[in-house]
Design an enzyme around this catalytic site. Sequence first.
Site, mmCIF file in Angstrom:
data_model
loop_
_atom_site.group_PDB
_atom_site.id
_atom_site.type_symbol
_atom_site.label_atom_id
_atom_site.label_comp_id
_atom_site.label_asym_id
_atom_site.label_seq_id
_atom_site.Cartn_x
_atom_site.Cartn_y
_atom_site.Cartn_z
ATOM 1 N N SER A 93 0.834 -1.192 0.000
ATOM 2 C CA SER A 93 0.000 0.000 0.000
ATOM 3 C C SER A 93 0.880 1.258 0.000
ATOM 4 C CB SER A 93 -0.954 -0.050 1.195
ATOM 5 O OG SER A 93 -1.957 0.922 1.087
ATOM 6 N N ASP B 272 -5.239 -2.897 -3.460
ATOM 7 C CA ASP B 272 -4.366 -2.673 -2.312
ATOM 8 C C ASP B 272 -3.739 -3.970 -1.789
ATOM 9 O OD1 ASP B 272 -3.346 -1.999 0.294
ATOM 10 O OD2 ASP B 272 -4.593 -0.218 0.220
#
Length: 853
Positions: A173, A391
């Site tokens: 991320s 993500d």
Amino acid sequence: MPKILLRACAVVLLAATSTAQAQAVPPAPSEAEDSSTPANPVPADAPPDAPAAPPEAEPGEVPASAVAEDVPVVSPEVPPVPPNDGAFAKDTALVPEGTPFLPLHIEDPARARALAEETERSAPALVVSGGISLGAYQAGFLSTLVRFWSVAQREGAQADLGNPAPRVWTGASAGAVNALLGGLASCDTAFAQPTWSPEQSLFWTVWIDQLDLGRLLPEERNEPPQGTHLFSEPHMQDTLQLILKKAQTTRFKEDCTFAYGITVTNLRGREVPFGEGGPDAQFKLKRVTEKLVVQVMTQGEGKLTARLPFMEGAASASFPHIGVKPQELAYYPALGAQPKGDGGHEVSLSNLLLTPQASGAFPLAFPPVPVEVSFFNQTQWGPLESLKLIDGGVLNNNPVDLAVRLGSRWVERSTSRETTLNRERFPVVYLDQDAVAWDWAPPPERPERSRSPLDEAYFQYLGNVLNAARDSAVLNTLEHDINLSGRIQIPRRTSVLPSEFQFAMMGFFDRRFREHDFYRGMQDAIRFLSTQLTSTRAVDLLVPRAGKERLRDRERRVLNVLGIDSPGFRCVVGNDCAATPQLGRLSQATNALTRKAEAGQLQKGRVDDLLSVLGDVGYQYSEGVMEEIEATGTREDLIPVRQRVGTAFHSLVTQQRGNLKIPLRPAGAAILDEWLTYSKPHHVWTLSAMRQRGVGVGVELPFLASEQGREDYAYSRNEWRFGAVLSGLGVRDMDQLVPNDTRIRWASLGLYIDCVSDMDGFSGAIPFLDLGPYVRWRAGLGVSAGYLSNPNEWALTVPEARLGVDLAEMVGVRLTMPVYLLKKTEGERRLIRGTPKYFKELGLGVEFLLTRW
């Protein structure tokens, strides 16, 4: 129940990429403890005549007694940083002695010490967790480490130090972005200049200049277009283009290289064979977390390139390189190429930059990123296929397992004593900003009336389950190698950060929040270099250990080596804020919160505590989304953000198809009310049906709103709305003018003012009526004028009482009763006044609402 579901949805939607749970840390000393006790006391077995700590140095000075004569020390001409309360360690704290890399599971002390020395001589691997807007803190921390390593490489040429920077960078991320920026910075000659301004770095450009809510949510929704998700896709693409341009135009160090690995989530998933033998003897396991691995390197005159790993033992591999075992190929997709032969295929920089974009594609906020990969199927590589990835922090937010694997697969040669990566004993720097130097205060017990059975059993633990799922990858790695813990160093965050509130998204609201957190990351990196990395070759060369040295003095010596030229840093760390007064106020506020946290009196994530202290210090927010407003100390400060996000969410819902729009609008508004602050809708269109009035269309305009009871879990959210409705084709039965006949009410116009409030059990007093934000009641007064026929008549009811219930801001039931009647009938000269027949004039109808937040 609806309120419980609301909180569960908020956790799922907004905490999916939040950072993992804070690591366990020793409790902070209580106020009752002796404040003179050192944080790092002299060991019990120290001789009684152990030397005292050296005298305190002046700000920016290096204590002469602590520097060896034959060691180079950098003394850049930069303004000194005077210490402020909390900026450096307390005077009584001593630098920890010994090595932090001593294995705990080796019985032979000499063998354990030898293993620790091997670790100290090796270049590290670096792991960066997901952090959302706390990526700014990570950026400050990493840029400072890279700066120190770059200076050490420059100054350590005579000592054959070589390159002490990490050869392996992994992240998820926001950490995937910072891992790439960190690797690129380690090859950037700008970090080895005599003085260094962090504001000139790519770290600063990406996290401070670019990732702002004002850019992510443009005020003019059509310029640039928002795209299919909440945040602006074009803006993210522009940010990546900045990184690409930097990578293409910067002349990097020659022969600089590093392994870069990230995690991404493949929602579609793929099947990976499990077991030996043919297909009949195997079982397929579903895999959704993918690990993308490349080697980034410079060639020629500092030109940046990237390539895939080689097969272990490949004859065509040039050193250094990543050598992957054949059995591992199924776990590491090939990025942008279908490998043939021994591997090492080139990866374009544009394909490389798709990987951090994919790893940071926060669900709902950003769309999945299409990335072309090739999978290894049994015996050969398959054709390229385009995957839509999101993500990487969903299930693996701290890819230490990937760092350990890449470190053990890194192959390099060295013909001198220079720092290389020891494949067996390399240290791991594990940057997770949730590892703090205090214990958070436990949340207050919720009253029994605020919990339903399912919430009591499951929903309150949903966040724990999500975080534990991410932590499982780290725990499995440690379980596989129990001695690995001795090589992992976890920095401790020493300050409360404004960005960590509101699911770590608060930093996107205010640019100065990110600036502050960037500098705090720099401050914690200095602490980390002074303690947990103090025995490594690079630190020991430039800041040699002096024995019984005060930590405060050692931090100043490290600071002197760094040569930082930054007014903002001098403000946050040195309290010199003449040029940046608002940054000084923000620093004052976070210092107050930090003291409260160290005393065990601050709950994790309570944004109201942050807002309160910002109001106390007179903070003025930055320009942009926060509109430079003065802090009030309440959630009213968040109204500009609520309005901007609400507008973007409305645009997002408008793009959906079918029945999905129906639940998304009220659910989204309720989540935003919970997450940020309660905010009245912009306006409400209504479509009503009532026998007495007929079919009508109208509009409601909220003009006042208030909220109470947030801390008591019994929200009382109230609005005052002005409304107007135009109806037609109603009926009026058994009228006294025309007995036993039905008259047509051709048209009527109603005006009203309603008070609309949550059905919160009347502030919790009646628990079974506490139905959350999806059920709201209303009461008010209005006037109505209508035209009837046969005989023609104008009728005015003033006032009329109103009572109603709304469900999910979509449909409502309305009861109206006229209190006083005025009418003028055709042929009559006078205006008739009186009270209506309440039973006959009582109106019951249904109303459909289209709310615009």
